[in-house]
Design a protein around this motif. Structure first.
Motif, PDB file in Angstrom:
ATOM      1  N   ASP A 406     -34.344  28.318 -43.036  1.00  0.00           N
ATOM      2  CA  ASP A 406     -36.057  27.543 -42.293  1.00  0.00           C
ATOM      3  C   ASP A 406     -37.314  27.488 -43.281  1.00  0.00           C
ATOM      4  N   ILE A 407     -36.949  25.743 -43.259  1.00  0.00           N
ATOM      5  CA  ILE A 407     -37.769  25.490 -44.643  1.00  0.00           C
ATOM      6  C   ILE A 407     -38.898  25.879 -44.700  1.00  0.00           C
ATOM      7  N   LYS A 408     -40.219  26.265 -44.384  1.00  0.00           N
ATOM      8  CA  LYS A 408     -41.646  26.938 -44.894  1.00  0.00           C
ATOM      9  C   LYS A 408     -42.479  25.882 -45.861  1.00  0.00           C
ATOM     10  N   MET A 409     -43.303  25.779 -45.425  1.00  0.00           N
ATOM     11  CA  MET A 409     -44.392  25.445 -45.919  1.00  0.00           C
ATOM     12  C   MET A 409     -44.969  26.108 -47.514  1.00  0.00           C
ATOM     13  N   PRO A 410     -45.586  25.740 -48.387  1.00  0.00           N
ATOM     14  CA  PRO A 410     -46.276  26.347 -49.231  1.00  0.00           C
ATOM     15  C   PRO A 410     -47.793  27.566 -49.281  1.00  0.00           C
ATOM     16  N   GLY A 411     -46.994  28.006 -49.109  1.00  0.00           N
ATOM     17  CA  GLY A 411     -47.904  30.038 -48.609  1.00  0.00           C
ATOM     18  C   GLY A 411     -47.544  30.597 -47.591  1.00  0.00           C
ATOM     19  N   ASP A 412     -46.568  30.054 -47.074  1.00  0.00           N
ATOM     20  CA  ASP A 412     -46.630  30.792 -45.949  1.00  0.00           C
ATOM     21  C   ASP A 412     -45.510  32.038 -45.870  1.00  0.00           C
ATOM     22  N   LEU A 413     -44.803  32.166 -46.832  1.00  0.00           N
ATOM     23  CA  LEU A 413     -44.575  33.505 -46.905  1.00  0.00           C
ATOM     24  C   LEU A 413     -44.932  34.585 -47.266  1.00  0.00           C
ATOM     25  N   PRO A 414     -45.233  36.018 -46.957  1.00  0.00           N
ATOM     26  CA  PRO A 414     -45.869  37.296 -47.532  1.00  0.00           C
ATOM     27  C   PRO A 414     -45.616  36.809 -49.156  1.00  0.00           C
ATOM     28  N   ARG A 415     -46.277  37.415 -50.229  1.00  0.00           N
ATOM     29  CA  ARG A 415     -46.981  37.343 -51.804  1.00  0.00           C
ATOM     30  C   ARG A 415     -46.615  38.611 -51.917  1.00  0.00           C
ATOM     31  N   SER A 416     -45.539  39.116 -52.938  1.00  0.00           N
ATOM     32  CA  SER A 416     -45.346  40.323 -53.340  1.00  0.00           C
ATOM     33  C   SER A 416     -46.399  40.843 -53.958  1.00  0.00           C
ATOM     34  N   VAL A 417     -47.292  42.159 -54.441  1.00  0.00           N
ATOM     35  CA  VAL A 417     -47.801  42.412 -55.715  1.00  0.00           C
ATOM     36  C   VAL A 417     -46.974  43.558 -56.456  1.00  0.00           C
ATOM     37  N   GLY A 418     -45.764  43.584 -56.178  1.00  0.00           N
ATOM     38  CA  GLY A 418     -44.698  44.562 -56.910  1.00  0.00           C
ATOM     39  C   GLY A 418     -43.334  43.730 -56.473  1.00  0.00           C
ATOM     40  N   LYS A 419     -42.133  45.309 -55.980  1.00  0.00           N
ATOM     41  CA  LYS A 419     -40.642  45.423 -55.625  1.00  0.00           C
ATOM     42  C   LYS A 419     -40.749  43.909 -53.944  1.00  0.00           C
ATOM     43  N   MET A 420     -40.812  42.758 -54.767  1.00  0.00           N
ATOM     44  CA  MET A 420     -40.283  41.488 -52.867  1.00  0.00           C
ATOM     45  C   MET A 420     -39.270  42.224 -51.865  1.00  0.00           C
ATOM     46  N   LYS A 421     -39.583  42.659 -51.185  1.00  0.00           N
ATOM     47  CA  LYS A 421     -38.227  43.041 -50.148  1.00  0.00           C
ATOM     48  C   LYS A 421     -37.980  41.516 -49.297  1.00  0.00           C
ATOM     49  N   ARG A 422     -36.745  41.353 -49.702  1.00  0.00           N
ATOM     50  CA  ARG A 422     -36.205  40.300 -49.584  1.00  0.00           C
ATOM     51  C   ARG A 422     -35.187  40.096 -48.405  1.00  0.00           C
ATOM     52  N   ILE A 423     -34.649  41.184 -47.409  1.00  0.00           N
ATOM     53  CA  ILE A 423     -33.869  41.752 -46.519  1.00  0.00           C
ATOM     54  C   ILE A 423     -35.233  42.141 -45.497  1.00  0.00           C
TER      55      ILE A 423
END
Length: 431
Positions: A406-423
């Motif tokens: 599922d290809i999203k547009m830039p900025g659609d996914l949440p950004r991390s300020v620490g460890k990224m939750k990948r799953i």
């Protein structure tokens, strides 16, 4: 870095190092047996006493320690010194249960600061340089751990994570030489540079020291090329100390060097616990050698890696790139998959950004995985047409697992300020 920058521990011969390790493991084992009821019980159940440790190989006789053990002894049951000797306390977030609590004496903090300085120098930093510290401050060990560099000739800017536009402003205004952050948050800062129309290669930054989460060589290249800097991997975890258990050399960039005068590493089979020889991949285990408040015996990190011969510091072994975590293993229709495996494939496609998440569902009887990944800025519909199918086919070819892209547009996914939750696991009754 010159020979004069090396401290006494780094200058030890291999024989001196092994002798020092054995002396310190004997002291550590005696301390936990006499002062930590959990360890006395665990030793007694195995029929082991401190007197049974006469060589480094005897570490394999000792019990493992797990994150659950720290939770079971919450909050201070694993401490080996009285509270009036504990100068600082850190703790994990506790999002999946009670937090794991760790403590430090003043001596522990001094040693931690020295290891942070050793790590920064090895990473290419120089004393009197300024360091922009974007690791989170608070109970998380990252920010305050790296902050110890201020005792050793570095100027530390304690900005912590978040306030991303301000991160860019202070990098522009203060002109630091070094930046420390999780790799995914550094990519978030990179996005902000582009958003503000600032060329990230125009900054004063020379070195990025990234850690706290697994990251690939492809992500390293993204960071280095985007900022025109060197990016190295620092390794650590709060239960063992925090950042600075190991750090990569800017010269070799071939995996973090373990500071073996303070931490004894092993690789074990993640299922049987059997010790594996150097060069074989398994779960990384650490025994602390010099910690006072919270000595740790054979701590199971869940990080999957290989122990390799030393290079930048020949007497200290290296950790290979962390390939994943045993507790991040996804078994999708019988196929073992780690987020880092997927990341490596995504980096093969230049229209895709490094920002992605893996969504696990079970709509029927079978598990399904959806890879949500953002397109890069400026990528048009023509370049994205059919790309989802190409990426899915490549993941199937490389990893052996079917998935939906599922290809999203830039900025659609949440950004991390620490460890990224990948799953993101949305399967009922799982995890």
């Amino acid at each position: 870095m010159t020979e004069t920058d090396l401290d006494a521990g780094e200058r030890m011969s291999l024989d001196e190092l092994r002798s020092d390790q054995l002396k310190n493991i004997k002291t550590t084992v005696k301390s936990v047996y006499e002062n930590v009821p959990f360890y006395r019980k665990a030793f007694d159940e195995l029929g082991v006493t401190p007197a049974d440790v006469t060589s480094l190989d005897d570490i394999a006789k000792l019990p493992f320690t797990t994150k659950q053990d720290l939770r079971d002894n919450y909050p201070f049951g694993m401490f080996a010194v009285p509270q009036d000797q504990v100068a600082r306390i850190h703790a994990s977030s506790g999002t999946t249960g009670l937090p794991t609590v760790v403590g430090y004496t003043l001596g522990d903090l001094d040693r931690w600061g020295s290891l942070i300085a050793r790590s920064i120098l090895g990473a290419g930093g120089k004393r009197e340089q300024m360091m922009h510290n974007a690791y989170g401050y608070g109970l998380f060990t990252g920010g305050l751990g790296v902050h110890g560099a201020e005792r050793h000739g570095f100027t530390v800017v304690p900005i912590s994570g978040g306030q991303t536009p301000r991160q860019v402003q202070l990098v522009q205004d203060f002109e630091p030489d070094i930046i420390t952050a999780t790799p995914t948050y550094l990519l978030t800062i990179l996005d902000e540079f582009h958003k503000q129309g600032i060329d990230p290669t125009s900054t004063s930054l020379k070195t990025a020291i990234c850690g706290a989460e697994p990251w690939t060589d492809e992500m390293r290249k993204e960071i280095e090329n985007s900022f025109n800097i060197d990016a190295v991997d620092i390794y650590g975890l709060s239960e063992v100390m925090g950042p600075g258990v190991a750090c990569e050399s800017a010269v070799t960039k071939d995996g973090p060097t373990i500071w073996e005068d303070h931490f004894y590493p092993e690789i074990v089979d993640p299922f049987t616990g059997e010790v594996l020889p150097d060069g074989e991949e398994g779960e990384l285990v650490f025994t602390s050698l010099t910690k006072e408040a919270l000595p740790i015996i054979r701590y199971r990190t869940h990080d999957l890696a290989t122990l390799l011969p030393g290079t930048a510091r020949p007497n200290f072994r290296r950790i290979s790139r962390i390939t994943g975590r045993s507790d991040d293993l996804m078994i999708i229709r019988g196929v073992n998959v780690y987020p880092a495996n997927v990341e490596t494939v995504l980096f093969e496609f230049s229209p895709l950004s490094p920002h992605f998440q893996l969504i696990l569902t079970r709509p029927g009887r079978m598990d399904e995985m959806t890879v949500e990944v953002e397109a890069r800025e400026g990528i048009g519909a023509v370049e994205l047409d059919g790309l989802d199918k190409l990426v899915a086919a490549r993941i199937k070819e490389r990893l052996g697992v079917s998935c939906t892209i599922d290809i999203k547009m830039p900025g659609d996914l949440p950004r991390s300020v620490g460890k990224m939750k990948r799953i993101i696991d949305r399967r009922e009754g799982v995890r």
